[in-house]
Design a protein around this motif. Sequence first.
Motif, PDB file in Angstrom:
ATOM      1  N   ASP A 147      44.097  26.195  53.636  1.00 26.83           N
ATOM      2  CA  ASP A 147      42.895  27.078  53.550  1.00 26.83           C
ATOM      3  C   ASP A 147      42.290  26.935  55.005  1.00 26.83           C
ATOM      4  O   ASP A 147      41.701  27.945  55.341  1.00 26.83           O
ATOM      5  CB  ASP A 147      42.011  26.606  52.485  1.00 26.83           C
ATOM      6  CG  ASP A 147      42.345  26.838  51.267  1.00 26.83           C
ATOM      7  OD1 ASP A 147      42.790  28.013  50.709  1.00 26.83           O
ATOM      8  OD2 ASP A 147      42.267  26.072  50.393  1.00 26.83           O
ATOM      9  N   HIS A 158      44.450  34.988  47.921  1.00 24.45           N
ATOM     10  CA  HIS A 158      44.883  33.977  48.821  1.00 24.45           C
ATOM     11  C   HIS A 158      45.856  32.785  48.242  1.00 24.45           C
ATOM     12  O   HIS A 158      46.366  32.271  49.030  1.00 24.45           O
ATOM     13  CB  HIS A 158      43.776  33.557  49.675  1.00 24.45           C
ATOM     14  CG  HIS A 158      43.196  32.223  48.853  1.00 24.45           C
ATOM     15  ND1 HIS A 158      42.438  31.967  47.985  1.00 24.45           N
ATOM     16  CD2 HIS A 158      43.313  30.930  49.469  1.00 24.45           C
ATOM     17  CE1 HIS A 158      42.282  30.923  47.552  1.00 24.45           C
ATOM     18  NE2 HIS A 158      42.707  30.205  48.560  1.00 24.45           N
ATOM     19  N   HIS A 199      49.365  29.168  49.218  1.00 26.33           N
ATOM     20  CA  HIS A 199      49.598  27.822  48.560  1.00 26.33           C
ATOM     21  C   HIS A 199      50.899  27.702  47.882  1.00 26.33           C
ATOM     22  O   HIS A 199      51.303  26.670  47.412  1.00 26.33           O
ATOM     23  CB  HIS A 199      48.503  27.417  47.454  1.00 26.33           C
ATOM     24  CG  HIS A 199      46.967  27.428  48.073  1.00 26.33           C
ATOM     25  ND1 HIS A 199      46.653  26.303  49.356  1.00 26.33           N
ATOM     26  CD2 HIS A 199      45.827  28.140  48.016  1.00 26.33           C
ATOM     27  CE1 HIS A 199      45.519  26.805  49.343  1.00 26.33           C
ATOM     28  NE2 HIS A 199      44.996  27.574  48.885  1.00 26.33           N
ATOM     29  N   PHE A 231      46.891  20.615  49.812  1.00 23.39           N
ATOM     30  CA  PHE A 231      46.768  21.823  49.364  1.00 23.39           C
ATOM     31  C   PHE A 231      45.524  22.577  50.405  1.00 23.39           C
ATOM     32  O   PHE A 231      45.801  23.603  50.638  1.00 23.39           O
ATOM     33  CB  PHE A 231      46.095  21.776  47.961  1.00 23.39           C
ATOM     34  CG  PHE A 231      46.113  22.978  47.118  1.00 23.39           C
ATOM     35  CD1 PHE A 231      47.056  23.780  46.566  1.00 23.39           C
ATOM     36  CD2 PHE A 231      44.982  23.651  47.133  1.00 23.39           C
ATOM     37  CE1 PHE A 231      47.178  24.811  45.963  1.00 23.39           C
ATOM     38  CE2 PHE A 231      44.918  24.950  46.517  1.00 23.39           C
ATOM     39  CZ  PHE A 231      45.940  25.613  45.849  1.00 23.39           C
TER      40      PHE A 231
HETATM   41 FE   FE2 Z   1      42.845  28.220  48.658  1.00 24.96          FE
END
Ligand code: FE2
Length: 390
Positions: A339, A189, A193, A335
């Motif tokens: 998520d 994943h 980012h 960041f």
């Molecule tokens: Fe992450």
Amino acid sequence: MKKEMDVANVDEAILKRVKGWAPYVDAKLGFRNHWYPVMFSKEIDEGEPKTLKLLGENLLVNRIDGKLYCLKDRCLHRGVQLSVKVECKTKSTITCWYHAWTYRWEDGVLCDILTNPTSAQIGRQKLKTYPVQEAKGCVFIYLGDGDPPPLARDTPPNFLDDDMEILGKNQIIKSNWRLAVENGFDPSHIYIHKDSILVKDNDLALPLGFAPGGDRKQQTRVVDDDVVGRKGVYDLIGEHGVPVFEGTIGGEVVREGAYGEKIVANDISIWLPGVLKVNPFPNPDMMQFEWYVPIDENTHYYFQTLGKPCANDEERKNYEQEFESKWKPMALEGFNNDDIWAREAMVDFYADDKGWVNEMLFEVDEAIVAWRKLASEHNQGIQTQAHVSG
Ligand code: FE2
Ligand code: FES
């Protein structure tokens, strides 16, 4: 020993397909008998009870003479939430706003009833209480029964180190807690980012992903023999796989990773009851510890913390300033906001549990499956609706 027998709430057809981790599918509300962080110590003042929900249960927390206490937020008489209108007539008690049943914070005992002081119920009934502990400026609740284990069992290695200074942020996110764990621990994943401000401004090296090495057993290391009883999984793909810095389509490079100077996230692990450790991160002298705490089936606390070893007060002060001005906006927000939307984007697919069988995993997801199996085998109990209403 596998806990297949405990599974009660999942469709038979789904259970057949998720052999080896059925208890995990059943754990919509999380795992009982574990410690969970729910807020920061500075958020709860003396004599000012706070209400919250944990694993589906409504709770009240209060600070009395500095110590924290937690009561189930549901009057034994007619089931209302005491928090609808908090009435603390004395320092050590809370009185229900409806018919004035009065409970002690310390042990939940029904010690008086203002409207009927001779009731035979007085002294006989007891509201459920849960142990509370503060560590590193965080408030942990043991959502379970019987004597709690040491907090260390449910916190990742290094979190409780004497010199580790912990700062963080807590927010409510609209997804089941398992989708959050699996986003955090998902080895590929990191692709989401790639355009993060943290990667550019902090000069991080960040590949687009990893091509796993030959033996799939080498992709993870399971820890089930830790001296304090921690159970976790390390993601070893960085060690045994090949980082992918050039993304190609039909042989043509369409996207490159970040070739920064700073190497981070060498050591990534996930621990029961659902806490990720990324070491180092977001800087080579720091670590990230983040919990995905079940609130109910559809929401979780994203309890993010960053730790930095500090030798003295001056270092701690500097770290606090750095945290507020740099790491919080750049890492915990800049960041990690990526998520958050990724978790929310998975919600519909997994909502009816069919996602657990309809998903199509690929090689690097080995780490996620290892976590599901570990959690199924070593959890201390599955939270059910019976616990919530019992
Ligand atoms: Fe992450
Ligand atoms: Fe609480 Fe009656 S409902 S005292």
